[in-house]
Every structure is written in C-alpha cells, then in structure tokens.
Design a protein around this motif. Sequence first.
Motif, short mmCIF file in Angstrom:
data_model
loop_
_atom_site.label_atom_id
_atom_site.label_comp_id
_atom_site.label_asym_id
_atom_site.label_seq_id
_atom_site.Cartn_x
_atom_site.Cartn_y
_atom_site.Cartn_z
N GLN A 175 0.67 -0.69 0.02
CA GLN A 175 0.22 0.18 0.22
C GLN A 175 0.96 1.43 0.16
O GLN A 175 1.89 1.32 0.42
N PRO A 176 0.14 1.92 -0.75
CA PRO A 176 1.03 4.01 -0.84
C PRO A 176 0.70 3.94 0.71
O PRO A 176 -0.08 4.41 1.46
N PHE A 177 2.35 4.41 1.32
CA PHE A 177 2.23 5.43 2.77
C PHE A 177 2.67 6.87 2.28
O PHE A 177 3.98 6.56 1.62
N TYR A 178 1.80 7.64 1.96
CA TYR A 178 1.72 9.05 1.24
C TYR A 178 2.66 10.07 2.61
O TYR A 178 2.38 9.66 4.03
N MET A 179 3.65 9.93 1.93
CA MET A 179 3.95 11.85 3.16
C MET A 179 4.74 12.82 2.32
O MET A 179 5.77 13.12 1.34
N PRO A 180 3.46 13.15 2.63
CA PRO A 180 3.46 14.69 1.32
C PRO A 180 4.59 15.93 1.58
O PRO A 180 4.85 16.02 2.75
N PHE A 181 4.75 15.81 0.29
CA PHE A 181 6.41 16.84 0.10
C PHE A 181 6.11 18.42 0.60
O PHE A 181 6.29 19.64 0.85
N CYS A 182 4.63 19.06 0.66
CA CYS A 182 4.10 19.83 0.63
C CYS A 182 2.77 19.98 0.78
O CYS A 182 2.18 19.09 0.27
N ASP A 183 2.02 20.87 1.38
CA ASP A 183 0.96 20.63 2.10
C ASP A 183 -0.68 21.38 1.02
O ASP A 183 -1.67 21.17 0.78
N LEU A 184 0.63 21.78 -0.36
CA LEU A 184 -0.28 22.48 -1.45
C LEU A 184 -0.33 21.25 -2.60
O LEU A 184 0.55 21.13 -3.07
N CYS A 185 -1.27 22.23 -3.37
CA CYS A 185 -1.53 22.26 -4.95
C CYS A 185 -0.71 23.49 -5.06
O CYS A 185 -1.80 24.14 -5.72
N CYS A 186 -0.20 23.23 -6.47
CA CYS A 186 0.08 24.22 -6.91
C CYS A 186 0.37 24.75 -9.12
O CYS A 186 0.88 24.90 -9.56
N LEU A 187 -0.29 23.47 -9.28
CA LEU A 187 -0.37 22.61 -10.30
C LEU A 187 -1.36 23.99 -11.24
O LEU A 187 -0.80 23.44 -12.45
N CYS A 188 -1.90 24.29 -11.32
CA CYS A 188 -2.87 25.22 -12.28
C CYS A 188 -2.91 26.19 -11.12
O CYS A 188 -3.57 26.84 -10.18
N GLN A 213 -3.24 13.87 -5.01
CA GLN A 213 -2.52 14.28 -5.11
C GLN A 213 -0.55 14.38 -5.46
O GLN A 213 0.00 14.12 -6.29
N GLN A 214 -0.35 13.85 -4.20
CA GLN A 214 0.63 12.46 -4.11
C GLN A 214 1.07 11.92 -5.55
O GLN A 214 1.97 11.85 -6.04
N SER A 215 0.05 10.89 -5.30
CA SER A 215 0.41 9.41 -6.52
C SER A 215 0.46 10.94 -7.96
O SER A 215 1.23 10.04 -9.01
N ARG A 216 -0.61 11.82 -8.11
CA ARG A 216 -0.07 12.31 -9.36
C ARG A 216 1.15 13.32 -9.20
O ARG A 216 2.37 12.52 -10.09
N THR A 217 1.89 13.45 -8.14
CA THR A 217 3.02 13.89 -8.39
C THR A 217 3.97 12.32 -8.99
O THR A 217 4.98 13.27 -9.21
N VAL A 218 3.58 11.80 -8.02
CA VAL A 218 5.13 11.00 -8.81
C VAL A 218 4.82 10.47 -9.51
O VAL A 218 5.79 10.44 -10.29
N LEU A 219 3.43 10.40 -10.54
CA LEU A 219 3.15 10.10 -11.96
C LEU A 219 3.96 10.77 -12.75
O LEU A 219 4.72 10.54 -14.20
#
Lengths: 787, 787, 185, 185
Positions: free
Chosen positions: A65-78, A100-106
């Motif tokens: 299972q993914p254990f997400y550890m966000p590197f930022c609380d925010l999203c700034c992609l748009c 969002q985290q998995s999207r960033t990984v992608l």
Amino acid sequence: MLPLTEKKIALTIKEMESGLGRIRDLSISIGKLSAADWTEPEGPTPYPSLTALRTWDRTLLSRYQPFYMPFCDLCCLCTYGKCDLTGTKKGACGITMPAQQSRTVLLSACIGAATHTSHARELVTYAIKKAGRDCPINPGGNAIGVEAPIIRLVCGEKPEILADLETVLDYCESQITALLAVTHTGQEGDPLDFESKVLHAGMIDHVGMEVADLAQISALGYPKADPDAPLVALGMGTVDTTKPVILVIGHNVPPSVAIIDYLHNENLSDHVEVTGICCTSIDATRYSPRAKIIGPMSWQLRYIRSGIPDVIVVDEQCIRTDALAEAEAIHAPFIATSEKNCLGLPDRTNDTADAIVTDLVGGKLAGVLILDPEKAGEVAVRVARTVAPARKNVRASTDPATIREQVTACTQCRLCQRACPNDLKIPQGMKAAGAGELSLLAGLYETCVGCGRCEQACTKKIPVHSLIVAAAAERIKNEKFVIRTGRGAIQDIEIRNVGGPIVLGEIPGVIGFVGCANYANGGKEVAEMSVEFAKRRYIVCTSGCTAMSIGMYRDEEGKTPYEQFPGSFSAGGIVNVGSCVANAHIAGATIKIASVFARRNLRGNYAEIADYVHNRVGAVGVAWGAMSQKAAAIAAGFWRLGIPVVVGPHGTKYRRMLLGRADHDADWYVHDQRTGEDVYAGPAPEHLFVAAETKEEAMVLVAKLCMRPNDTTRGRAMKLTHYIDLSQRNLGTIPDDIPRYVRTTADIPVTLKGEITRILAQSDWKERPIPDPTLLSRDKPSPPKER
Amino acid sequence: MLPLTEKKIALTIKEMESGLGRIRDLSISIGKLSAADWTEPEGPTPYPSLTALRTWDRTLLSRYQPFYMPFCDLCCLCTYGKCDLTGTKKGACGITMPAQQSRTVLLSACIGAATHTSHARELVTYAIKKAGRDCPINPGGNAIGVEAPIIRLVCGEKPEILADLETVLDYCESQITALLAVTHTGQEGDPLDFESKVLHAGMIDHVGMEVADLAQISALGYPKADPDAPLVALGMGTVDTTKPVILVIGHNVPPSVAIIDYLHNENLSDHVEVTGICCTSIDATRYSPRAKIIGPMSWQLRYIRSGIPDVIVVDEQCIRTDALAEAEAIHAPFIATSEKNCLGLPDRTNDTADAIVTDLVGGKLAGVLILDPEKAGEVAVRVARTVAPARKNVRASTDPATIREQVTACTQCRLCQRACPNDLKIPQGMKAAGAGELSLLAGLYETCVGCGRCEQACTKKIPVHSLIVAAAAERIKNEKFVIRTGRGAIQDIEIRNVGGPIVLGEIPGVIGFVGCANYANGGKEVAEMSVEFAKRRYIVCTSGCTAMSIGMYRDEEGKTPYEQFPGSFSAGGIVNVGSCVANAHIAGATIKIASVFARRNLRGNYAEIADYVHNRVGAVGVAWGAMSQKAAAIAAGFWRLGIPVVVGPHGTKYRRMLLGRADHDADWYVHDQRTGEDVYAGPAPEHLFVAAETKEEAMVLVAKLCMRPNDTTRGRAMKLTHYIDLSQRNLGTIPDDIPRYVRTTADIPVTLKGEITRILAQSDWKERPIPDPTLLSRDKPSPPKER
Amino acid sequence: MPAADPWQTAEIAGPKKASVITKPAMAQAVIHRAQHPVLIIGHYAATIDIGERKLVDYLLDLARAHAIPVIATGHVNRTLKERGYTGAVIMPAVEAGHRIADPCWNGPDGKGPCDLAIIAGLPYPMEWTLLSGLKHFAPYMKTITLDNTYQPNANWSFANIPVKEWQENLEAITVTIGTEGQTDV
Amino acid sequence: MPAADPWQTAEIAGPKKASVITKPAMAQAVIHRAQHPVLIIGHYAATIDIGERKLVDYLLDLARAHAIPVIATGHVNRTLKERGYTGAVIMPAVEAGHRIADPCWNGPDGKGPCDLAIIAGLPYPMEWTLLSGLKHFAPYMKTITLDNTYQPNANWSFANIPVKEWQENLEAITVTIGTEGQTDV
Ligand code: SF4
Ligand code: SF4
Ligand code: SF4
Ligand code: SF4
Ligand code: SF4
Ligand code: SF4
Ligand code: SF4
Ligand code: SF4
C-alpha cells in the motif's frame, strides 16, 4: 521528412502485373518487427495500453500500500491554486491529498520515462546514421539469444535491426503522452489508479532504456555482454594535467565518440585527456578504455573549479544548469551539444569548425551550441589543444592561507548548514579553519555532494564549497581508482548457470545498486554495501554514478571492488552493466531467468512473467542517494516486475512508500499452482518501496527482501542465514519476524537451529507447505486486450 | 498490434517479377501524407525539431520579455530539494529562479499539449474505427481548400484521410516526449531556451487540437464550417426533469455519441434528456442538436447536487476528481469511460450490458468503468430509464428554512473566504442568512465558480457551496439560454471576404475568447466583452466553456449574443468554433489569411507565416478565467504565431508574462520589405502575454493589441478610434501612447482630429513611413533544417 | 513582531516573508526613507469602504502629501479622475511590475529608478504574484503593501487586520507622512 | 508563541504548522495526556551529544519513566541494547509511520492504537516527511518531536534551539514526566 518514411517494411507479393494493374495477395507490413521465424506464441498484452495491466498492478498495490508523505501541503499545478490539501481537504478540482501525491509521482515518472525515451530516440537516430538501418541488434553475439527481453515482454516483438527500435519508441512516446495527460487537472482521481499508471510509466521507461543501450552497444562496438570488460581509470587523481584536458558531462555519448574518433584519426590519442562526469563518461570508456571517468554528477563543481578542464562539452541530463557559468569562471571554452540543453548559446552548427574554434579560442564567445556531434568533437579537441598551454599557468589552487583568510568573514549564522541537504556542520568547519585547523573543513569533503547550496545561502558570500574542496586538496590528488566499464547485457549462459543456484539458494539474491549516491556518505556506503553482499556471494549489479562510487573505495590491500570481485553475473560478482540506460539489463536479467532458465514465454506476456519474477527471483534494487525523476521511473519499472527497491533516507521525498503489512496474515497468501490452494507464504518480499535510514538498516532490509515464496528450503535457509547474521551484526538482535519466514524446519539455518527452534516454539508457528506460488488468479477474466 | 502496421502506404512499382525475384524502381513510402498533386514548395522547417524555430522564438522573446512572478520561492521537483531559489539563489542542480519558472511553464505546456494530443489519438482511433482509415478529412466540403492549415504549416503535409493523421500524431508525441525530457533535473538551464520550448509545446498543442477536431468533424458529421450551425439549449433551466436525465462530463465525445445513437436506434430520443458539462456537451450538440448544454465546468457541483442527473457519465479532462463521490451522494449511478480517468472503479468492459445494468440499478455498484463507448452508451440509457422514476421522488431541494438552520453553526471565522479563490464574502452571506436574509448568499452564486474550497475549509462542516446554490434556486430555474453550437473551421470564402477588410480596417480585429471563465464574474464579463466587440464589428471567435458563458447572457430584449449576432466569420459575428480542440480553427483562420487571402506558402514555412500573422493580422486571444495546463499550451500556440493573449487577474499565476517595453523605441523597429530599411513601427502589438486586472482594462488592452505594423491608414484610424473610445469610457482618458501609434496624419481618426493633433504637437512626434513589415532578417542564415 | 499568515490560506510564499507593520510609524519610516517611491493603486481601492471613505481616498492623501507618483491599474483611473487626481500613469499592474524591476527605468515621473513600491487595492492573488516578481527580481528596491491583508511577498505588510485597525493605521500614516519616521524597521 | 522556521530553510510545509514548545510543561502535558503513546528513536539519537550524555539517554529515560513502548529505527537498536534496553520493536521509520497511521494497528505493544507519537533522532528531512505522512493521514493521533530543530509537520516541536536550552528542556521533561501536566497547549 519523418523517420517514419524509412520504417522497416516487409513486402510479400504473390502475383502482380506491372504498373499496378493487377495485384493479388499483396501484403505489406510496416513496423512489423518480429522476425518471421519467431514462433513464440503471443501473450495477452502486447503493446499494453494504460489499463491493460491494471489487474496485475492492483494485485501488487493491494499488498504494497502507498504510504503517502506529502512534500508540501499544497497543490500549485493550476491557476485555481494554490489549494490547501491538508488532511482530508480537497482542492478546487476535487482532488485529495493521496491522489495529489500519486499524481506528483506520476509526473516524476513521466519526466523520467520521457528523458530515457527521448535519449533513446537520439541514440537510435544517431546509431542508424552511423551504422545503417539494417545494422543488427547485437548485445552479445552468440552468447545472447534473448536480445531484448523487455521489448519482447512488453511489446511482444523481437527486434532484429536498429530500424525496428523506432517502432518501439513510437509506442513509448504515445504512452508517455497519454500518461502525462493523466496528470492534467481534472483527470484521474483515484490514488491507486494513479499508482497503476506510475507502474506503466516505469515499464515504458525500462523499454526506453533497453532501446537506448541496445542501439549504442550495437552501433558503437561497446563490450558485448563481456564479464571481463576493461578496467578503466576513475578519479580526479588519474588525470594527466600536463596534457590538454577535455571534460564531457551528461548522458548522450555521440559528442564523446566524436572527440575520441577525431583524436584517433589525427593520431592525438596520447596527447589529449578525455575525462568525463556522469554516464557519458562510462559510455565513453565503453567506446574507448582510454577515456577517464572523473566521478558521479556531484563531482561537477569540484572538478570544474579545480581548473583542470580546458574545454567543457555537455550533452544532456544531470548536468548542472550553471555549468556554463562555472566554465566561464575558469575561462574554459564551453560547448553544448543537445537540443534539450541549449543554455542560451549561439547556435553555430552550420558554421565551419575553423570559425567556431577561432571564436572560442579568441574569447569572442564563452560557449557555443553545436548540434552536430562530429563538428563538436573536432572543435573540442582543437580548442583544447590551443588553449591548454596558456591555461596550465593560471590554474589556481586555493592555499591554506587563502582559505583562512576567506573564512574570517564567517558570522557562524548557520544558514549554510540549514541550506545543506545533508545538514553538514559547515559553521564548525569554518570556525576551526579560522583557527588554523583545516581538518574539519576537509572532512566535510567526504560527505559533501557538491550541490553548492551552502554558497547560495551564505550572506557573506563565502565560497563554502570551494573552500571545502581546497581544504581537501590532498585527498583529491589521491582519487585514483579503477572501475570495470559497462559490460552491457547478461549472457544467456550466465543466466542458465545462476538460474539453478538462485532457486537452490547457493546465490541468496541479486542486488542492483543503481542511480546516484548523492547523499552524505552515500558513495562510501554503496561501496561498503556492495562489497558486503559480494563477499556473501550475492550477485551485485550496478550502473551509472553508483558504479563509480563503488569504484572509489579500497580494501585493506588497496584493491577496488572491481579488482577484488569478478565482473560476471555469478555469485560474488560485481557487475557493472554500464550507464543508467544499461539498468535495462538488470531488469532484463530477471526476466531472462524466467525465459532462458525457466522457459516461460515472454512475448507480450507481462503479468505472468512479473508474477514469476516477483515470486521466484530474489532481486532487490537499491537507489541509495535517490534524486532525479529518472530514478523514480527506473524504480517504478522494477516495481511493476514485483522487484522491491530500497532507497536512502532522502528517498522519503519521493512522496510515498509502497509498504507491505507483515502483520496482516491475509495479505501473504499465494495460489499454489500444484494444489490449487491458497497458502500463506509469509511477507516475501515484505515491501516494494521502502526508505532505509542507515546503511546498516538497509543491508538487513535487502537481505530480508531477497526472500521469495518459491525459495527451496536450502535457498531459504541460506537467505535466513544472511538476514539473521546481518541483523545481529547491525541491529544487535535476531529479527522478531523469523517465524513468518520459516515454513518447515528444513528452512532453519543449521548454525542457528537451537535458537530458532526456541523462537518458533515461543510463537504459534506451525509448519506449512511450500507452494508453487502465483498471485495471478486463473479464474478471473484476463484484462482486456486493447490498443 | 500497433496501429502503425496500418499506416498509409504509397506504392509504386515500375517493373517486377513475381516471387520477389526481380524488382526495379520499387518505391514504397509510408507515412507519406502529402497528396501527390500538392505542388506547393516545401519551406525550411517541416516537422520542426526542438530548436528549428529557435531563431524565430528568440526574435519574439527579445521583444516580449518574460516577467517572472514566481508562484513559490521553492523548487520541489526532485529529492535534492526543496531548494530555496529566492532572488538570485540557485538550486542544488544549479538552476536559477527565472529558469525554474520557465521550466514550470514548460511542464504545464507539455501537460496541456499531451492532453490534447492524447485526446486526438483517442479520437483518431475512434474515428477510424467508425468511418474507416480512408474516410476523407472533410472539415467543410467545397467551402474549404486548406483543410488543415496548422498541419500544413507545421508538418509540411497535406493530410487527406483519417489515417494520415496518425503520422502527425507520431510527430506530436515524439516532440512532447523530448520537451518533457527538457524539464528533467539538470537539462536546460537558460530561461529563454525554456521559453522557446514552451512555444514549441504550444505549436505542437495546436497541431494536436487540429487533428482532434478534424477527426471528429470528419467522422461524426458535425456542422462543417457552418456559420448557421444550430442554436441549442443551454442552462440548467432547460432540462425537462420529468424525463430520465443523463449527464455527460468531459471532452471525449464517443460515449455521448453512443448514448445519442442508442436513443435514436431505440426510438427513445424524445424520452431521455442528454445533458452535458464541458466540451463533451458542445460536441454532443454538434452531433445532435437535441443534446443540452448545462454549462461550463464550474457547473459540475451545482448541477450534480441539484439531484437532477439520474446517471453520470464521465470521460476525460476537466472533470472534478470527486465526481464519483458527488454522484454517490445523490445516488446517481456513475460510468467512467476513459483509461485516463478510472477512478478506482471495477472494469466491466468485458461484461454484458445486462450484467452491468443490473449491478448499477441494484445498487451493487456505485459506478463502473466501461472502456467501450457503445456499451457505456447503452448502459447509461438503460440505467437512467430504470432508476429515474424512483429518483424523481427523492430529489432534495434545500428550502430556506433548512438553509437558515444550517448557517446558524457559522462562527464567522472567515476560513471559507480565505479558501475561496475569489475571496467571496461568504461570512457576510452566512450572517445575513442567519438573520433570514438570503439575498446576500444568493448573490454569491453569480461570482462563485463552484470549486467547493469553502466547504473544505469550514471547520463547522457547513455545506457552503450547496447553501449558496440553494439560496439561488430561483435564478437557476431561469438558466434558459441558447448557444450556437460549434461550427468548426472557417470557410475559405469567409477568409477571402475578410482578408481585405481586416487589412483595410473595416474589421478592426479578430478576438478569440477561449478557455474557461472560472473567475468571479468571469462568465458575465466574457459575455459583456464579446458583445461589446461584436457591436464594434470586430470578429469575435469563441469555444469551449467560454462559448457557454457568452450564451448565458441576455440583452435588453432578452436575446442571447448568439441570437443577436451572426455565426459567420465576419465583422460583428460571434463565431463559436466548437469545443476546446476547435480552438485550432481560430489559429487556423489567422494562418489561412496568410494563405488563402495573401497567397503565402504554408508548407513547412512556419517562421514566415508567423511573421505574417504577427505583423499583419490583428488577432488577440482572451483567456479570461485561465486555469488549466491546456490553457497554457493553447496560449503558447498563439504566442508562437505572434498573437497576443490577454488573461484575467488569475492569469498572473501562470508564473510569467511576456511583456513589451513601449518605452524602448529600439524594440519596435521592423524591416521594411519595400525599402530594405529598418523602420520604427510602434509597439504593435505591445505585449504577447499580459494579465488584465479588470474587464474594463482588458477591453482597452485588447483594442490596443489589435494594432499591427501593416495596418493601412484607414485600418489604423479605425483601430485607434476603438482604442481611444474604450479608453475614454473605461479609464476616463485618452491613452498617453497615441503618438506611438500614429504614423502619418492619415492615421488620425477624423472624429478626434483636433484632440490628437494637439497631443502630437505636444510630443516630439514625427511622421514616419508605413512599412511592409517583417521581423525576419533575410541576411541571417535560416535555422538549420533538422530531423 | 507577530506572525502573520497569508490572507488566502494556501498562498504560502517561502522562506522570505514580509515583516509585519505593527504600527503606523513603521510604514511612515519606510515611505519617508524612500527617494523615489511609486504608488500603485489597484481597482479595488475605488470600492473598498474604510469608514466613510474609500481606500482610494487614503491612498490619494498619501500621494498628494508626499508627491508620490501614481500608477493606476485596472480601471481605477476613472475614480482618480472623479477625485480630481489627473496625474496618474495608467498601465496594467504586471507591466508596472516589469518596469519597476528594471533598474534602468526612470519611474512613472521620469525622475529615476524606483526604490520603493507602495501597493494597494489589487486583487489579492494578483498583488501576491506581482509582489513575488518584485521580491525576486527587483533586489534594488523595497515593497510595502497598505492593504489589510498579509502579503508575504512584500517587504512590509499589515497582518490580516480588521478595518477599524486598518483605518487608524492609514489615518496615522497619511496624516503624519512627511515628518521624520523614527521607527527602526 | 514564538514563530519558528523549518531548520532546513527550504522545507516549508504549508498552512498547518507545529505549535512551538516553549517550556517543558507543554511537552509534559502532551505526553501525560496520551493514552497510548509510542516513542520512535532514530539512529542519530545514539550520536548526538547533549552535555555529557547522548540524546538516546534522555529518550530512554522518558521511555522508562512512562513505560512508553519504543520503536527503534535505523540501527539504533544496537545502542539501545548497549544501554540495556531490550524491549524496542525494530522497524524502518516509514514502516512505523505507515502502521501508526492505521487506526486499527494496536501499537508496538499490542495494547491499542497509538494516540501520540514522540519522535526524535531521525535525519531531519526523513523526520519531516514522516511527520508529514502522519499529519495528513493519521488524524486520530498527535505527534511531538523532541529534537532541537523545528519540525513544522509535527503537532508540537521545539523551535531551532541551542543545545543548552534543549538539554534543560529534556531534563525537565524526562524528570517530571508522570506528574500532572498543567499547561494548556
Ligand atoms: S508544491 Fe512545491 S512549488 Fe508548489 S507550493 Fe509546494 S513547495 Fe512550492
Ligand atoms: S490541480 Fe486541483 S488542487 Fe491543484 S491547484 Fe489546480 S485545482 Fe487546486
Ligand atoms: S555543496 Fe556540500 S556542503 Fe555545500 S550544501 Fe551542498 S552538500 Fe552541503
Ligand atoms: S552561511 Fe556563511 S557566514 Fe553563515 S555560518 Fe555559513 S559560512 Fe558562515
Ligand atoms: S530540480 Fe534543482 S532546484 Fe529543484 S529540487 Fe531538484 S535540485 Fe533543487
Ligand atoms: S465554491 Fe464558490 S464560494 Fe466556495 S470557495 Fe469556490 S468560488 Fe468561493
Ligand atoms: S468557514 Fe464556516 S464557520 Fe467559518 S465563516 Fe465560513 S461558513 Fe462560517
Ligand atoms: S474551457 Fe476549460 S474547463 Fe471548459 S472544457 Fe475547455 S479546458 Fe475544460
């Protein structure tokens, strides 16, 4: 005109009249790669689409299972954002933090896969130009039957000539485009579907890498699956600074080849030093063992600032974006050679070499862009020879007095330390240096990764990194090592030889040390780990910057690991496959175990083979100083094959781990193909992606992650021996999960019989069958065949 | 098997013996698109590589300098980071802040271009399946000679059948892969080279869009360049809620087509409402004018929460990632249809429609993934008809009493307002609502873009957006409008007709309102602006969500702009080209002015044509509520053509503007092709990318940006008239830069003669020649022909 | 100095953040010290109520008292003219930012490069990004915002303060401007 | 409460930031209030000097005084054993985070889900990311770090404080732990 116009064509005409008047049974196939005599039946997923392997991915992801550890609380992609995604908050597009985290990984994996694929495109185009469209793909002559295990597995094709690789790249590019589209605002919303696409990107990345290395091996006459590939010079200390010195940095070898060719043709090979940083340098030595490798990417600043290079030639990837400015600081003419990295330089591709040389030598231009490797090669050599004599006199080295003078400005504000990715105690070094004691500062050299952030942070403008390097001048002179250059693929015969021992357990695992070791002490640690595992007779594979770091190490007798251990894919070997794209051969070796050794069909048969590798091949990847997007993609390619990857502490910045739950018994059942029953097989391997905090922890983890459900009792006992021994030495104790890995008493290592029997007795351990394991459910419909 | 195996083939054999024994003059060309009879000479840059147009880009970028406005001080793109790039600080890879910002823009543009290209790939594959590989590309029958202006211009190809488009997409995908590679850590380091690559990505994006719309127009029988495309229903108020209601959301029309086909085949068209949000809905109405458009993407939450949709079908792009959860909340079965957006749903593609319908109707599954549009269409209709009757009874509307009750929890903490992208005064609305006065809350409806962030922020879990919508229930009932559905391309005859007036100035400009108007009041503002410019007899073009927003507006007589103004590409027309991918026709129209009207060669002749458009065609793009990565790519495609784009205030989040310096006279010289001299032509257009703060400011800017060096005196006078008039009305003054735009006294608008003569007299104005303008230097070597 | 968070919660800037103006004297000192300040007035200044007056009135007081050249953005110039102020240079906010960041630009009045930009009345995110551009690329000058929302990218900004407190501050700043600024900021 | 910046300058987290522990009583109260705390000890705890002792010694004092179950990460267990502490559960830090974030996991001692994670001695960025995972995905529990560097993703953290101040705090916390925590945090 598109290269497409020259794609491979198979033409069959049974009957025809001239002028196209009558044609019968005309069959033309374009882009049809597979040799007509390839009889292997096609599996369910040739050229898999985005979702074709979703079922397999979900099988893996339900365990790990993914254990997400966000590197930022925010999203700034748009421009709706930034959106605060803290906790359960959703963004303006509805996205959640896990997605969002998995999207960033992608996104990272797409960048990585694109980088390798685009590099592969360059190499194939170049190789075709150099060796012709019909140049056979030849990674190892007769020693290799399965020339392209990944392409066979993924695409269901058997490429034979260089031109065949273009079609494979078309596929990669179309998948990367679709995957990148998935990261657009308002597309995928489910984290596990994002993760499945990450795995797809990783698989594509491996295809791209395989294409790249096959092309250059075939066209450039690199060592062909040669366990005895030459030992070449490694380290700043190996450079003959009395000669003109060219530095190449990057990954795309054509300019280096052109330099070497030009020197050869002009009989200058003895008179100019060709030195390199990053993978380009490995590939240069694969082309000519006279080339010298300076070190991993972290050597860029220190080597340039040494003033030694007289000319700097960069191509693509992992090049400091301020390389031009650094070159200017030492007055070294600079040549950029890649469309992807133009650095604002004037494009002189269409000018004569004479004109360019004149402008560079005369200082009219600090640098130029030359998008023609041959011209770049000629210019580099001629400029180096012209400027070198004058430059030899001006090479500045910072003497101890100057260092002491410069450090006096230090206010001990600690901003440098707070900017240092490795939290190095620079202020203490400054203080001591101010008091005349340089050893502390010099000591930082070993752990410094040469990123220069300290200098950026210093409000006193102290050239911190330069001072560290200056203080360590003596050590640097002693950077004289050897590395066995990239051998390329693994021979079929090697695979046949180790297939049995791996299953029997004489070889407890295959460990790939890949990526770059950019972490404090990372270089030393990968060297130590690889030596430790080689001594324990694991098969150690490596590539790229890590392969260099391993070479920068000596045993008590002063031997580097490459002198100490053989380069064969066998127990106790340290196998440098080559540059980063050669990582494909490590993945390829695990696939070939299924094919060459176990005779499974590869052709378009991804899930079955990945299931085989996951359950039977005790392979583990280690990317210790994980850093770039390419590393993310490479790791993802291993994950999809079910191969665990261990990263160093910095690896937590990859936003998530893929972790098993050893305490959830239900997760560890496999289907036993012999009995048709579901059998508890223990958490083997326990994780798919895990960060270790220290080298010691990593070694214990790696040993554990080599266990597989299919292990024979002899193999399991061997693996447990190493696991327990490493744990005792490094963690001071026998691991508490031993009962999960002992299936029958025959699994128990003889030397630990008493102890383990006691442990088992204290637990609710019961003997259990050893399955013929698979995670594939034969009942479920196979995934749709698309595209 | 790859679609590649079916690529278009041209075969010529002069002589041959059977059995391949003897062949002479065999010529096979694959992927050769251009019709044999296309005699147009090939320009210098067919299929341009990453750097082929670098010289042109640098020409633009030296005039229009990036002004970076970092959206974050940090870079977090690799695990070396985060790196602090504040000011002049460099990251661990050496990158500077300007390069990092342009790199981020490139990443966005790549995502956008990938999204359109991947969408185009889906549509081409679908269109070929539906209409055959040989289906002619037919955007407008005899009315259109230049069927694919962008493809001709960029690729140097003349596509004739659907299959030809595949080769074009291969090119796009390979460029996107290379561009994405450029964003990898340690590649490009120069901001202007990044920007050049952004422009390349934008150009590729436009190719992708053109492919996509050509494919669907050709295969699905959409209106073909029809100025009188049908008026269709728009707005939530138009839905007949007594019937079963299907909602489609997204951009990829095949599932909608299948729904419409199924209804038609089953004689159910009158019995089920097909409603849509985003571009899919526009394309559904292009396929069948019975379909209804609910509104732009910001209508998703409000429409779903109304409970009206009985079934929700999503495809790809701009779909709220929580659409499934929202659907579940109203118990509406949910069908995902795209590989790119699987939302964790079970893949039922291979099951029978019966089985899927049963599971959805019975509530066994909240949603399914069906990767077969036909099956999805059938399932959607059957499920809607089955569940609708029961659902009609449960549709909840929040009554005023409930609203008042819910708002009592509000603590006036203002976290909702601080989360709202539009800074809406929600707490005041809550307070008033608590006191029984709903009008304030209801008033927010107009400016709310339905993002839901307010709800995410509220610690009291008040469903803020729902309450706003509930308070505005009456208004929503009155959302009954019409929109002229997407007409597709512009006819050659229209181009011929306006070419002259544009140059003569009877038509002062072509303005494209594109993207989505997701900004407080954004919808209303784009409607007002488009009406204003249409009244002034500019040509107004629009597409996508903005086209919808324009329709949601009435004049005093209750007419929508589409009823008030014609749909022709002529002065005073409001031209809805179609969905977002139809934006290609707006760019295409400007290119066709160069080709059809001015008879310039398009074929692989990018720089010359862009130079033509930039200097002669007074076109301006407006993306008012700029939001997504696609918008970034679309804008970049316009920039490379030299067409300025104005964005709303949120557009500053795109990280940078491209701004001219009107005060730098030297920047505004053009080559006069008549005299060979360099002539000051004024800052026309002054900017390439600029954010306006308000609608009023935007209108003045747009009028100004329509001026071009090539304007005749009559044209310039007309353009100045509008510019000055808009400035006076909106800014209360005559602009102070008039002297820069008056070249001869003949340029002076008659009505303002006195005033302007006075202004000129006070400045150091001198009469100057009107050039035959170009920015291309004929002396410089043309860029290398690569790839 | 009290901590302050961006008014729009998510608009975190980075390590370098505005100092909070805790008392009028701070702002006064900043403005007083400037040789070539410029005042950028956004369109919201015309609509934001502060007591009986609008924000624009306070800003014009400031401009007049200190003879600070004004750049009018959006369509605020219409309001300035209504107030009898005709000297504003009109340009889009981003264009103003671009020019101010150019150390060779001689300011709206042509008297020399700006060393201080006083900004107020722009939409929050636009002001945020504009100030970001100046923070990173205009090292030779300072920025101060007089809005009542915290703008992390300025050099000085109020925290998110209520209108009343804002009014008191603005009154103090505009009234006493021109006298010695004593506070060390 | 004083503002605090991340020790590694660039490691900004976002809107939600740790409260700064300004006096030992705050940490005491947090720890005291927890029903099922867990103590995660990273390998640096064995090497960091605090006065005459190592960080690990203070942490073991705490574990022993309060009978807090310990998870030993990295290779710190070797040191724990040297100190005579044998009860630690060994697992990688990220695995510990993954389990703690699972409300069904019964903790290292099997006694029930953790409601407080006390963390110290990990490499700064690793601790940062681990705490981020817990901040976002373990809403039912709290986190406190006892390192002397500010960790924005914890619920409570010291600011970046000198060793001496740290030592005083740690001494106070470990000595008096178990007595009533009085401070409101
Ligand atoms: S995701 Fe990265 S760039 Fe975006 S706000 Fe966070 S730290 Fe900054
Ligand atoms: S992509 Fe989604 S979460 Fe990210 S900024 Fe845009 S709307 Fe917000
Ligand atoms: S250059 Fe070395 S010392 Fe400086 S910040 Fe980077 S790793 Fe630390
Ligand atoms: S940042 Fe510079 S002044 Fe501060 S401690 Fe480091 S070296 Fe010294
Ligand atoms: S890409 Fe460069 S600036 Fe960004 S985090 Fe990595 S090293 Fe730092
Ligand atoms: S849903 Fe509307 S009110 Fe709520 S935050 Fe979004 S725009 Fe603002
Ligand atoms: S966030 Fe909720 S409680 Fe706070 S003001 Fe808004 S509606 Fe009221
Ligand atoms: S206009 Fe914008 S939101 Fe609407 S469909 Fe197009 S891209 Fe999506």
